[in-house]
Design an enzyme around this catalytic site. Structure first.
Site, PDB file in Angstrom:
ATOM      1  N   GLU A 244       0.883  -1.184   0.000  1.00 34.30           N
ATOM      2  CA  GLU A 244       0.000   0.000   0.000  1.00 34.30           C
ATOM      3  C   GLU A 244       0.907   1.215   0.000  1.00 34.30           C
ATOM      4  O   GLU A 244       1.522   1.528   1.017  1.00 34.30           O
ATOM      5  CB  GLU A 244      -0.873   0.004   1.262  1.00 34.30           C
ATOM      6  CG  GLU A 244      -1.879  -1.117   1.342  1.00 34.30           C
ATOM      7  CD  GLU A 244      -3.018  -0.947   0.348  1.00 34.30           C
ATOM      8  OE1 GLU A 244      -3.100   0.097  -0.323  1.00 34.30           O
ATOM      9  OE2 GLU A 244      -3.823  -1.888   0.230  1.00 34.30           O
ATOM     10  N   GLU A 378       4.437  13.193  -4.557  1.00 31.68           N
ATOM     11  CA  GLU A 378       3.719  13.223  -3.279  1.00 31.68           C
ATOM     12  C   GLU A 378       4.449  14.169  -2.323  1.00 31.68           C
ATOM     13  O   GLU A 378       5.614  13.960  -1.989  1.00 31.68           O
ATOM     14  CB  GLU A 378       3.698  11.801  -2.702  1.00 31.68           C
ATOM     15  CG  GLU A 378       2.738  11.628  -1.566  1.00 31.68           C
ATOM     16  CD  GLU A 378       2.774  10.219  -0.998  1.00 31.68           C
ATOM     17  OE1 GLU A 378       3.865   9.637  -0.882  1.00 31.68           O
ATOM     18  OE2 GLU A 378       1.692   9.702  -0.657  1.00 31.68           O
TER      19      GLU A 378
HETATM   20  P1  NAD Z   1       8.463   4.791   4.631  1.00 33.64           P
HETATM   21  O1  NAD Z   1       8.365   4.021   3.376  1.00 33.64           O
HETATM   22  O2  NAD Z   1       9.645   5.659   4.819  1.00 33.64           O
HETATM   23  O3  NAD Z   1       8.451   3.825   5.897  1.00 33.64           O
HETATM   24  C1  NAD Z   1       7.402   2.923   6.116  1.00 33.64           C
HETATM   25  C2  NAD Z   1       7.899   1.762   6.968  1.00 33.64           C
HETATM   26  O4  NAD Z   1       8.867   1.030   6.217  1.00 33.64           O
HETATM   27  C3  NAD Z   1       8.589   2.161   8.268  1.00 33.64           C
HETATM   28  O5  NAD Z   1       8.265   1.214   9.264  1.00 33.64           O
HETATM   29  C4  NAD Z   1      10.060   2.066   7.922  1.00 33.64           C
HETATM   30  O6  NAD Z   1      10.898   1.842   9.037  1.00 33.64           O
HETATM   31  C5  NAD Z   1      10.054   0.872   6.982  1.00 33.64           C
HETATM   32  N1  NAD Z   1      11.176   0.805   6.047  1.00 33.64           N
HETATM   33  C6  NAD Z   1      11.921   1.826   5.561  1.00 33.64           C
HETATM   34  N2  NAD Z   1      12.865   1.343   4.717  1.00 33.64           N
HETATM   35  C7  NAD Z   1      12.702   0.002   4.674  1.00 33.64           C
HETATM   36  C8  NAD Z   1      13.348  -1.058   3.972  1.00 33.64           C
HETATM   37  N3  NAD Z   1      14.372  -0.812   3.145  1.00 33.64           N
HETATM   38  N4  NAD Z   1      12.911  -2.318   4.149  1.00 33.64           N
HETATM   39  C9  NAD Z   1      11.854  -2.584   4.958  1.00 33.64           C
HETATM   40  N5  NAD Z   1      11.209  -1.622   5.652  1.00 33.64           N
HETATM   41  C10 NAD Z   1      11.620  -0.354   5.515  1.00 33.64           C
HETATM   42  O7  NAD Z   1       7.111   5.613   4.751  1.00 33.64           O
HETATM   43  P2  NAD Z   1       6.707   6.663   5.857  1.00 33.64           P
HETATM   44  O8  NAD Z   1       7.475   7.922   5.613  1.00 33.64           O
HETATM   45  O9  NAD Z   1       6.765   6.034   7.191  1.00 33.64           O
HETATM   46  O10 NAD Z   1       5.150   6.902   5.496  1.00 33.64           O
HETATM   47  C11 NAD Z   1       4.700   7.789   4.549  1.00 33.64           C
HETATM   48  C12 NAD Z   1       4.446   7.089   3.231  1.00 33.64           C
HETATM   49  O11 NAD Z   1       3.509   6.041   3.413  1.00 33.64           O
HETATM   50  C13 NAD Z   1       3.823   7.996   2.175  1.00 33.64           C
HETATM   51  O12 NAD Z   1       4.443   7.775   0.936  1.00 33.64           O
HETATM   52  C14 NAD Z   1       2.377   7.557   2.125  1.00 33.64           C
HETATM   53  O13 NAD Z   1       1.714   7.815   0.916  1.00 33.64           O
HETATM   54  C15 NAD Z   1       2.492   6.098   2.401  1.00 33.64           C
HETATM   55  N6  NAD Z   1       1.228   5.578   2.920  1.00 33.64           N
HETATM   56  C16 NAD Z   1       0.465   4.767   2.125  1.00 33.64           C
HETATM   57  C17 NAD Z   1      -0.771   4.302   2.586  1.00 33.64           C
HETATM   58  C18 NAD Z   1      -1.636   3.395   1.755  1.00 33.64           C
HETATM   59  O14 NAD Z   1      -2.554   2.783   2.314  1.00 33.64           O
HETATM   60  N7  NAD Z   1      -1.422   3.256   0.478  1.00 33.64           N
HETATM   61  C19 NAD Z   1      -1.212   4.678   3.847  1.00 33.64           C
HETATM   62  C20 NAD Z   1      -0.410   5.512   4.622  1.00 33.64           C
HETATM   63  C21 NAD Z   1       0.811   5.952   4.152  1.00 33.64           C
END
Ligand code: NAD
Length: 471
Positions: A244, A378
């Site tokens: 997602e 975004e």
């Molecule tokens: P992010 O991708 O930076 O981090 C999300 C999670 O992934 C965190 O727990 C982080 O520690 C982990 N992570 C980071 N790098 C990783 C890797 N290499 N391997 C495995 N895990 C890793 O996102 P964020 O900044 O926490 O959240 C914001 C983003 O999430 C925005 O882009 C937003 O659009 C998206 N989002 C999507 C939905 C949806 O339902 N589609 C909902 C909410 C947020």
């Protein structure tokens, strides 16, 4: 000062043994709230081993046993409403309004999952074969900082309904909220090993989870960049993935729509969760001949919005989650000006009197071209782009001219016209005349907004493998 050093493994709170530390900061004041002791890959291995062992029995649990567990979690969760909401507000700056809605969503996910589970056919037939839908295995759940506990609840509810066990890795920025959710699952009395939670950075514990040979599936919510990295690593062990990811959702206002109601709603929508929402309608597509009228209403609405202390009930825009996120939004506002969009209101810098937190001005750009980076990327902050279109065909073309496809919105007086346009938009969810939520409807993205669906029957099927038995 508070030390957060607990993780949850095999039905017990244990101390994380990692050497990495993370400071939890209140984004409304930038004061330190707690020090988090992050887990390491050994802690993760223990959690996966517990989940793997528990899977042997939990995968054979009955529908009734799973429903009882979901009811127990829901009961405990409803008693922890205050903590759920308060930690969201203080740790991440979610507004009270948004945090309360997030709590309701988290709670409703249990009742809707129970409803699905009551009627779901785990055994079917096709042709001359019997089909058996069996739990996929141990699931790795990775969540972002925006509405962390709500995502954990919806993913865990589905995993439990399917008969899967799980290891959850929330964002390193969500430790206070994670403490609450660990306590909720503990108090619900799950069989040991069904739910495990390990905190940690993405590039250490997150990667270890994604590459772990005993994890069968990753359910991830987060950015598109991270989602791609997870998909690349997951393929080595052929893990199933539900991703997602991000969005840049269009909001089409058709020519017959009442601007006095739809434009204020569009501005509020773009600023949902202080603009830090994957489904926020951040591209507002309006008829070119109504642009002046739209500009006037959008400017007045944005300037009337309360920005500030997320604990105050009428606050619509709270702080950005971190200084890094604040800087990112500032850079996009500067970029919009450089790209030649018209700044209608807001702009760079902090709103008056809000110097200590990560507050951003409620910003609206108009005369935005859909090819500008502010319309394609975004931003994840309270920045709305108004894009004029000349006719319905162009509105649809602009709406689909994006790498993303998570959500879309259409407003019109004529329902038929709205449905005609909705049918032509490439997005996983299209809302007509509002921002409704349906926990039974599938949710997920087209294109770079993700792979797979969550919620409802489609969401449950993603946690199951289909076996055909030919006799
Ligand atoms: P992010 O991708 O930076 O981090 C999300 C999670 O992934 C965190 O727990 C982080 O520690 C982990 N992570 C980071 N790098 C990783 C890797 N290499 N391997 C495995 N895990 C890793 O996102 P964020 O900044 O926490 O959240 C914001 C983003 O999430 C925005 O882009 C937003 O659009 C998206 N989002 C999507 C939905 C949806 O339902 N589609 C909902 C909410 C947020």
């Amino acid at each position: 000062m508070k030390i957060l050093d607990q993780i949850y493994v095999n039905g017990n709170f244990v101390k994380s043994t990692g050497a990495e530390r993370f400071n939890t900061i209140n984004p409304a004041t930038n004061e330190k709230l707690a020090e988090v002791h992050l887990a390491n890959s050994n802690d993760l291995d223990n959690a996966v081993a517990a989940a793997k062992k528990a899977f042997q029995t939990f995968s054979k649990s009955t529908r009734e046993e799973r429903i009882d567990i979901l009811k127990n979690i829901s009961d405990v969760l409803s008693r922890r409403k205050k903590d759920f909401i308060e930690t969201m507000v203080t740790e991440y700056g979610g507004t009270l309004q948004f945090s309360e809605a997030s709590f309701s969503n988290a709670l409703s996910t249990f009742s809707s999952t129970i409803e699905i589970l009551e009627n779901f056919d785990f055994e079917r037939s096709i042709g001359v074969s019997k089909l058996k839908l069996q739990p996929v295995g141990v699931v790795g759940i990775i969540t972002p900082w925006n509405a962390s506990n709500s995502f954990i609840c919806s993913k865990m509810a589905t995993a439990i309904a399917a008969g899967c066990t799980a290891v959850v890795k929330p964002s390193e920025m969500s430790a206070l909220q994670s403490q609450v959710i660990m306590e909720v699952f503990h108090d619900a009395g799950l069989p040991p090993g069904v739910f495990n939670l390990v905190n940690g950075f993405g590039n250490t514990v997150g990667t270890a989870l994604t590459s772990h040979k005993d994890i069968s599936k990753i359910s991830f919510t987060g950015s598109t960049v991270t989602g791609k990295s997870i998909a690349r690593i997951a393929v080595d062990t052929m893990k199933r993935v539900t991703l997602e990811l991000g969005g840049k959702s269009p909001n089409i206002i058709l020519a017959d729509a009442d601007l006095a109601t739809t434009i204020p709603m569009a501005v509020y929508g773009a600023y949902m969760n202080s603009g830090q929402a994957c489904i926020a309608p951040t591209r507002l597509l309006v008829p070119a001949d109504k642009l002046e009228q739209v500009n006037h209403i959008a400017k007045t609405t944005a300037e009337g919005i309360k920005i500030g202390n997320p604990l105050e009930r009428d606050t619509i825009v709270g702080p950005m989650v971190s200084v890094k996120q604040f800087e990112r939004v500032q850079n996009y506002i500067r970029l919009g000006i450089e790209e030649g969009a018209t700044l209608l209101t807001g702009g760079t810098g902090k709103p008056q009197g809000l110097d200590s937190g990560n507050f951003v001005k409620a910003t609206v750009f108009t005369n935005v071209s859909n090819s500008m980076r502010i319309a394609q990327e975004e931003i994840f902050g309270p920045v709305l782009c108004i894009i004029p279109y000349k006719d319905e065909d162009e509105a649809i073309q602009l709406a689909n001219d994006t790498a993303y496809g998570l959500a879309a919105y259409v407003s019109a007086a004529d329902d038929k016209a709205a449905e005609r346009v909705a049918a032509q938009i490439d997005a996983g969810r299209v809302c007509i005349n509002g921002f409704s939520h349906d926990p039974l409807a599938p949710f997920g993205g087209f294109k770079q907004s993700g792979i797979g669906r969550e919620y409802g029957v489609y969401g449950l099927e993603e946690y199951l493998e289909v076996k055909a038995i030919l006799n």
